[in-house]
Design an enzyme around this catalytic site. Structure first.
Site, PDB file in Angstrom:
ATOM      1  N   HIS A 171      44.625  30.914  37.784  1.00  0.00           N
ATOM      2  CA  HIS A 171      43.798  31.103  36.581  1.00  0.00           C
ATOM      3  C   HIS A 171      44.690  31.329  35.350  1.00  0.00           C
ATOM      4  O   HIS A 171      44.403  30.824  34.262  1.00  0.00           O
ATOM      5  CB  HIS A 171      42.881  32.321  36.737  1.00  0.00           C
TER       6      HIS A 171
ATOM      7  N   HIS B 233      43.887  34.999  39.791  1.00  0.00           N
ATOM      8  CA  HIS B 233      45.220  34.876  40.400  1.00  0.00           C
ATOM      9  C   HIS B 233      46.075  34.015  39.474  1.00  0.00           C
ATOM     10  O   HIS B 233      45.619  33.590  38.390  1.00  0.00           O
ATOM     11  CB  HIS B 233      45.101  34.292  41.802  1.00  0.00           C
TER      12      HIS B 233
END
Ligand code: PAF
Length: 276
Positions: free
Chosen positions: A33, A30
């Protein structure tokens, strides 16, 4: 960007690199990250992102089986973000023989460790293996997993690993919910309720920053509100940031860590308390 599945191929690919950076992940990436990728890329080192859903860090009855495996989509996002290598081994490659667990200090049995026995031994084991496989000069972890970051920094120090650990601030949705791969488990109604956890952390932190020192009373108020809204609390706990142990009354460096279940989803979050 190359996608590599074996340690031998990884070693070949890194043979010419004098320095490397590593982002360990379990995939299902997501925006949080991607923020890690952007932060670590500023160090200018060839970047390896590992994707491995690590069975050793899941307990019986936890979400190992249903944890989303989204390798193709993850690779697209990592390539667009400028990652050089994705290392995505399978379990036989990661654990070719019965695994000896990394042994950790008692702190690993507190907070999340008390509710997920063996979790941090599993995390530390796979991260130590990844460190040995990639031999990075730099690795990055998010502060959302505050205790994990603390445990891994401790492991790096204890074993004199020549790796600089970078910390990334938690990425949040506009309503304050910390981004997590597990948010995808939430129903629409639970997703609406979920930001309450961070709101309560903010409220508790503000009370402490304003000089209140009855940590137990502050934690109880948060626990009661969560309970009243259908959450099942694991812990909501004020800790000394330097040790992650319960703080002395006069301690100045504090953080509040929380974990609670909303329906079938376990959410964790934390906040560092500004000095009062
Ligand atoms: O934070 C995670 O995603 C995991 O715990 C990690 C560090 C990749 C180890 O499996």
């Amino acid at each position: 960007m190359r996608v590599i599945h074996t340690v031998a191929a990884l070693r070949d690919a890194l043979a010419g690199a004098t320095t490397t950076a590593l982002i360990p992940t379990m995939g299902n990436l997501h925006a949080g990250h991607i923020a890690l990728v952007e932060q670590i890329r500023t160090h200018g080192q060839p970047l390896v992102a590992s994707i491995f859903v690590n069975p050793l860090q899941f307990g019986a009855g936890e979400d190992f089986q249903r944890y989303p495996r989204t390798l193709a989509a993850d690779c697209e996002r990592l390539e667009a973000a400028g990652c050089d290598i994705v290392f995505a081994p399978d379990a036989d490659e990661m654990y070719p023989e019965p695994q000896t667990f990394q042994v950790l200090p008692p702190l690993a049995d507190e907070l999340c460790g008390a509710f997920r026995p063996g979790h941090f031994a599993g995390v530390a084991t796979v991260v130590l293996k990844l460190f040995n496989m990639v031999r990075p000069a730099t690795a990055i972890f998010g502060k959302k997993d505050y205790q994990q970051l603390f445990v891994l920094k401790g492991m790096t120090r204890q074993f004199n690993l020549p790796i600089r650990i970078l910390e990334a601030e938690t990425t949040r949705a506009a309503d304050g919910l910390a981004l997590s791969s597990r948010n995808g488990y939430l129903s629409a109604a639970e997703r609406e309720e979920a930001p309450r956890l961070y709101r309560l952390l903010q409220r508790a932190a503000a009370r402490i920053a304003a000089g209140e020192r009855d940590f137990a009373a502050i934690e109880r108020a948060a626990a009661d509100e969560l309970g009243a809204h259908g959450w099942r609390l694991d812990y909501f706990s004020t800790r000394d940031r330097r040790t992650l142990l319960p703080p002395a009354r006069e301690a100045g460096e504090l953080a509040i860590l929380a974990a609670a279940h909303l329906g079938n989803t376990r959410l964790i979050d934390n906040i560092e308390v500004a000095r009062g």
